[in-house]
Structures are given as structure tokens and as C-alpha cells.
Enzyme design. Structure first.
Site, PDB file in Angstrom:
ATOM      1  N   CYS A   1       7.443 -44.278 -19.018  1.00  0.00           N
ATOM      2  CA  CYS A   1       7.304 -44.356 -20.481  1.00  0.00           C
ATOM      3  C   CYS A   1       7.842 -45.664 -21.067  1.00  0.00           C
ATOM      4  O   CYS A   1       7.521 -46.018 -22.195  1.00  0.00           O
ATOM      5  CB  CYS A   1       8.003 -43.168 -21.141  1.00  0.00           C
ATOM      6  SG  CYS A   1       7.297 -41.610 -20.613  1.00  0.00           S
TER       7      CYS A   1
ATOM      8  N   HIS B   1       8.793 -45.226 -28.516  1.00  0.00           N
ATOM      9  CA  HIS B   1       8.043 -44.361 -27.607  1.00  0.00           C
ATOM     10  C   HIS B   1       8.074 -42.949 -28.188  1.00  0.00           C
ATOM     11  O   HIS B   1       9.096 -42.476 -28.675  1.00  0.00           O
ATOM     12  CB  HIS B   1       8.682 -44.389 -26.222  1.00  0.00           C
ATOM     13  CG  HIS B   1       8.164 -43.311 -25.333  1.00  0.00           C
ATOM     14  ND1 HIS B   1       6.817 -43.123 -25.114  1.00  0.00           N
ATOM     15  CD2 HIS B   1       8.803 -42.346 -24.619  1.00  0.00           C
ATOM     16  CE1 HIS B   1       6.658 -42.098 -24.294  1.00  0.00           C
ATOM     17  NE2 HIS B   1       7.838 -41.602 -23.986  1.00  0.00           N
TER      18      HIS B   1
ATOM     19  N   ASN C   1       2.914 -37.126 -25.989  1.00  0.00           N
ATOM     20  CA  ASN C   1       3.563 -38.206 -25.251  1.00  0.00           C
ATOM     21  C   ASN C   1       2.530 -38.847 -24.320  1.00  0.00           C
ATOM     22  O   ASN C   1       2.091 -38.223 -23.359  1.00  0.00           O
ATOM     23  CB  ASN C   1       4.742 -37.620 -24.461  1.00  0.00           C
ATOM     24  CG  ASN C   1       5.504 -38.668 -23.665  1.00  0.00           C
ATOM     25  OD1 ASN C   1       5.040 -39.795 -23.493  1.00  0.00           O
ATOM     26  ND2 ASN C   1       6.667 -38.293 -23.166  1.00  0.00           N
TER      27      ASN C   1
HETATM   28  O1  UT7 Z   1       8.810 -39.613 -22.193  1.00  0.00           O
HETATM   29  C1  UT7 Z   1       9.835 -39.557 -21.248  1.00  0.00           C
HETATM   30  C2  UT7 Z   1      11.040 -38.993 -21.799  1.00  0.00           C
HETATM   31  N1  UT7 Z   1      10.851 -37.592 -22.038  1.00  0.00           N
HETATM   32  C3  UT7 Z   1      11.549 -37.006 -22.994  1.00  0.00           C
HETATM   33  O2  UT7 Z   1      12.255 -37.695 -23.679  1.00  0.00           O
HETATM   34  C4  UT7 Z   1      11.499 -35.503 -23.134  1.00  0.00           C
HETATM   35  C5  UT7 Z   1      12.887 -35.008 -23.482  1.00  0.00           C
HETATM   36  N2  UT7 Z   1      13.008 -33.572 -23.581  1.00  0.00           N
HETATM   37  C6  UT7 Z   1      12.449 -32.833 -24.561  1.00  0.00           C
HETATM   38  O3  UT7 Z   1      11.716 -33.359 -25.371  1.00  0.00           O
HETATM   39  C7  UT7 Z   1      12.807 -31.371 -24.686  1.00  0.00           C
HETATM   40  O4  UT7 Z   1      13.903 -31.093 -23.827  1.00  0.00           O
HETATM   41  C8  UT7 Z   1      11.640 -30.411 -24.352  1.00  0.00           C
HETATM   42  C9  UT7 Z   1      10.590 -30.487 -25.448  1.00  0.00           C
HETATM   43  C10 UT7 Z   1      11.041 -30.787 -23.016  1.00  0.00           C
HETATM   44  C11 UT7 Z   1      12.146 -28.983 -24.279  1.00  0.00           C
HETATM   45  O5  UT7 Z   1      12.755 -28.612 -25.500  1.00  0.00           O
HETATM   46  P1  UT7 Z   1      14.187 -27.933 -25.494  1.00  0.00           P
HETATM   47  O6  UT7 Z   1      14.510 -27.597 -26.884  1.00  0.00           O
HETATM   48  O7  UT7 Z   1      15.122 -28.834 -24.747  1.00  0.00           O
HETATM   49  O8  UT7 Z   1      13.900 -26.574 -24.725  1.00  0.00           O
HETATM   50  P2  UT7 Z   1      14.528 -26.017 -23.377  1.00  0.00           P
HETATM   51  O9  UT7 Z   1      13.945 -26.724 -22.201  1.00  0.00           O
HETATM   52  O10 UT7 Z   1      16.015 -25.941 -23.511  1.00  0.00           O
HETATM   53  O11 UT7 Z   1      13.953 -24.547 -23.419  1.00  0.00           O
HETATM   54  C12 UT7 Z   1      14.330 -23.609 -24.430  1.00  0.00           C
HETATM   55  C13 UT7 Z   1      13.553 -22.325 -24.217  1.00  0.00           C
HETATM   56  C14 UT7 Z   1      13.625 -21.825 -22.767  1.00  0.00           C
HETATM   57  O12 UT7 Z   1      13.634 -20.401 -22.833  1.00  0.00           O
HETATM   58  P3  UT7 Z   1      15.019 -19.582 -22.689  1.00  0.00           P
HETATM   59  O13 UT7 Z   1      15.575 -19.973 -21.366  1.00  0.00           O
HETATM   60  O14 UT7 Z   1      15.868 -20.032 -23.838  1.00  0.00           O
HETATM   61  O15 UT7 Z   1      14.564 -18.168 -22.797  1.00  0.00           O
HETATM   62  C15 UT7 Z   1      12.338 -22.288 -22.164  1.00  0.00           C
HETATM   63  O16 UT7 Z   1      11.916 -21.466 -21.093  1.00  0.00           O
HETATM   64  O17 UT7 Z   1      12.172 -22.566 -24.472  1.00  0.00           O
HETATM   65  C16 UT7 Z   1      11.394 -22.133 -23.345  1.00  0.00           C
HETATM   66  N3  UT7 Z   1      10.213 -22.989 -23.257  1.00  0.00           N
HETATM   67  C17 UT7 Z   1       9.067 -22.718 -23.923  1.00  0.00           C
HETATM   68  N4  UT7 Z   1       8.729 -21.708 -24.729  1.00  0.00           N
HETATM   69  C18 UT7 Z   1       7.494 -21.718 -25.248  1.00  0.00           C
HETATM   70  C19 UT7 Z   1      10.055 -24.142 -22.553  1.00  0.00           C
HETATM   71  N5  UT7 Z   1       8.821 -24.625 -22.745  1.00  0.00           N
HETATM   72  C20 UT7 Z   1       8.193 -23.750 -23.590  1.00  0.00           C
HETATM   73  C21 UT7 Z   1       6.897 -23.716 -24.152  1.00  0.00           C
HETATM   74  N6  UT7 Z   1       6.602 -22.684 -24.979  1.00  0.00           N
HETATM   75  N7  UT7 Z   1       5.975 -24.663 -23.922  1.00  0.00           N
END
Ligand code: UT7
Length: 324
Positions: free
Chosen positions: A114, A251, A281
Site C-alpha cells: 500500500c 492511502h 482500499n
Molecule cells: O492498507 C494496508 C493497511 N491496512 C489497514 O490499515 C487496515 C487496518 N485495519 C482495519 O482497518 C480494521 O482493523 C478492520 C476494518 C480490518 C477491522 O475492524 P476492527 O474494528 O479492528 O474489527 P475487529 O477485527 O476487531 O473485529 C471486530 C468484530 C469481530 O467479531 P467479535 O470477535 O467481536 O465477535 C470480527 O469477527 O467484527 C467481526 N468482523 C466482522 N463482522 C461483520 C470482522 N470482519 C467482519 C465483517 N462483517 N466483514
């Protein structure tokens, strides 16, 4: 004499097919509400079957050349940033070179995921300032849809396909007190974070293409810190403060990362160019795609201070500060 690289043209290409969050919710256990709230993404473009990264890049490059009012004969360097090349080799940039009819100079790919566009820009700027090239095409082009695990809701909802390109030309600004062009570049990497964001395949490991794997929350934490720190570094190097920034073109990984970075720097959110809602992204393509919008809708004007920054797999991160 101060030789600087000035952006003289910009182009983009987005595949026709729009995939909404609701469409993805039919495929994996997710919802439009979750995706919008956690990322700011509403929809993304996905390349058609058979549409390759080079096809996207060629389209964007042709538009950038025509917006600069030059032809491929004027170009002596192509630097193409991609993590999703057409083939392991040769460089996708050489396909672009051939399609444009450019027969002189050099064309090669660089890979910083990225952060790829910032790395490519820095390389092209160095070529220009050293006099090794005068006119460069800097391209970010990706088809991340090809390396997504479409069963993994934690990653497949986040990415899209697209390409953006700029024309960078050498200018001698010897008599100007405030020369236009790229004022500084800042690149970093810290390879210890490999396991946070990587593709689980490749020619020398599995002999497969592999799928993207990401520890989202861990990447999020580093992204906010690294983006804010490299922005601070770029400002300090130019004796500027956040108040001097006219436009931040970051980005586009997550709207919450962009909001947090702006908050950390006390930068008004109106100064942050955002396209993640429509493009998701697009890795190395996201900055030139956002640049294109802010240039064509008239937000970015000559002499504006524009800062671009990115963070990605590796980890890699970086920033470029330009007087437009
Ligand atoms: O471009 C390169 C750099 N990349 C980035 O900068 C990405 C950085 N990370 C992020 O943007 C975020 O961490 C994400 C968007 C990937 C995830 O968001 P988050 O708020 O950190 O969510 P999480 O991974 O902590 O997940 C929270 C909950 C989990 O469920 P439980 O364990 O709380 O029950 C996940 O299983 O959300 C769940 N979850 C989803 N639910 C519905 C994860 N993906 C999804 C989804 N739909 N697509």
C-alpha cells in the site's frame, strides 16, 4: 540551481463493475452497516474476468499523458507500483511501456504494497533530480480482487481494484523563493511485522499465488501511529506545521484511520481527500486515485501544499510533501 519534479498530469482507471456491501453480504456473514461503520466503505470496483493490472495501468497512463499534453515519446521512465503484477516476471511496467509505444528509457515495477505509490514517487523524483530522467510516469495499479480469500469476511470486504497515474517532469526553479514540485520524501520499513499483513503464497515459497492475510486491529494501531509520525517528519523537514497543509492525500485503508490521523495532527477533516467510500482500499492505486479526484474537481490548485502518505504490508510507510 534547484531542480524539482513537478506533477504535470494525472489519470485514472476504475473497472466498470461496482460491488456494493449488500452484494458481499450475500456471500459472507457481513452487513452494509458493519462495513460502513468500521471502515467507511460503501462500494468497490472489481476488475472483469481477464482484465489485468496492466490493462488498468495502461488506461490510467494514457489519460495522465493526455492531461499533461505530452506523448509517450516524451517519457523516459515508468515506475509502476503494484503487489498484484500480471505475471511474476517481466515487470508489468514493461507491458505498459509496450502498449504506450515507448521504446526509450526504462520501465520497472516496485513493490511496497500500500506504500508502493510513495516509494515509486520517491524513486522517480530521485531519477529526475539527478538528471537521469526528465519525464516520468508514476503509476499505482492493483487487482487485489485476485488475491482475496472470498470466504474471509475480515479481509474480502476491504479491498478494490483500480489504477492511477501521474506525469512527473523536471523543472529548474532557480529564481523562485518558493519552488514548486516535490519538496521532500520520507520512506520507512520495518520487516519484523511480516506476519501482520502478507500473502500466504508466492513463487519461491508455495509456487501458488496465495491469499491476503491480515491481523486487522494490529495493523490499525501501527497505521495510525506511523502515518502521524511520518507526517510530522515531513512537516519538520520543511519547517512547516499542520496549518501549512492545504491538502492531505492519504492511502485509503480505513476512514477511521484517516479521522484519527487528522485528529492527532489537529488537521481539519475538510483538508483530507477521501475516496474510500467508493473505491475501498486499492493498495498502491489509492493515492493517485484520490489525487485525481482532488485535481479534477479543482480542490488542488497551483502552489498548494499537498502531503501524501501511506502505510502497508511489510510494514512499509512513507510520505511525500509537494508544493503543487
Ligand atoms: O492498507 C494496508 C493497511 N491496512 C489497514 O490499515 C487496515 C487496518 N485495519 C482495519 O482497518 C480494521 O482493523 C478492520 C476494518 C480490518 C477491522 O475492524 P476492527 O474494528 O479492528 O474489527 P475487529 O477485527 O476487531 O473485529 C471486530 C468484530 C469481530 O467479531 P467479535 O470477535 O467481536 O465477535 C470480527 O469477527 O467484527 C467481526 N468482523 C466482522 N463482522 C461483520 C470482522 N470482519 C467482519 C465483517 N462483517 N466483514
Amino acid at each position: 540551481m534547484t531542480r524539482r519534479s513537478v506533477v504535470t498530469g494525472c489519470g485514472r482507471y476504475l473497472p466498470e463493475r461496482i460491488v456494493t456491501n449488500d452484494e458481499l453480504a450475500k456471500r459472507v456473514d457481513t452487513s452494509d452497516e458493519w462495513i460502513q461503520q468500521r471502515t467507511g466503505i460503501c462500494e468497490r470496483r472489481i476488475a472483469a474476468d481477464g482484465e489485468k493490472t496492466s490493462d488498468l495501468a495502461i488506461n490510467a497512463a494514457q489519460k495522465a499523458l493526455s492531461s499533461a499534453g505530452i506523448s509517450a515519446d516524451d517519457v523516459d521512465l515508468i515506475v509502476l507500483a503494484t503487489a498484484t503484477p500480471d505475471e511474476t516476471f517481466p515487470a508489468t511496467a514493461t507491458r505498459v511501456q509496450a502498449a504506450l509505444g515507448m521504446t526509450k528509457g526504462a520501465a520497472f515495477d516496485i513493490q511496497a504494497v500500500c506504500t508502493g505509490f510513495i516509494y515509486a514517487l520517491n524513486i522517480a523524483d530521485n531519477f529526475i533530480r539527478l538528471g537521469q530522467a526528465n519525464t516520468a510516469l508514476v503509476i499505482g495499479a492493483e487487482t487485489f480482487s485476485r488475491i482475496l480469500d472470498w470466504e474471509d469476511r475480515s479481509t474480502c470486504v476491504l479491498f478494490g481494484d483500480g489504477a492511477g497515474a501521474i506525469v512527473l517532469q523536471g523543472t529548474d526553479n532557480s529564481d523562485s523563493a518558493a519552488p514548486r514540485g516535490i519538496l521532500s520524501n520520507h520512506l520507512h520499513s520495518d520487516g519484523r511485522h511480516h506476519d501482520c499483513l502478507y500473502v500466504d503464497g508466492g513463487p519461491s515459497s508455495t509456487q501458488t499465488v496465495g491469499h491476503l492475510r491480515m491481523e486487522g486491529p494490529e495493523v490499525f494501531k501501527h497505521a495510525v501511529n506511523n502515518m502521524a509520525s511520518v507526517l510530522g517528519e515531513a512537516l519538520a523537514a520543511n519547517d512547516m506545521t499542520a496549518e501549512d497543509i492545504d491538502w492531505l492525500v492519504p492511502h485509503q485503508a480505513n476512514k477511521r484511520i484517516l479521522d484519527s490521523t487528522a485528529r492527532k495532527l489537529k488537521l481539519s477533516r475538510e483538508k483530507v481527500v477521501i475516496t474510500i467510500d467508493r473505491h475501498a482500499n486499492t493498495s498502491a492505486a489509492s493515492i493517485p486515485l484520490a489525487l485525481y479526484e482532488a485535481i479534477t474537481d479543482g480542490r488542488i490548485q497551483e502552489d498548494d501544499i499537498v502531503v501524501m502518505e501511506a502505510m502497508g504490508g511489510g510494514f512499509t510507510w512513507g510520505a511525500s510533501l509537494i508544493r503543487w
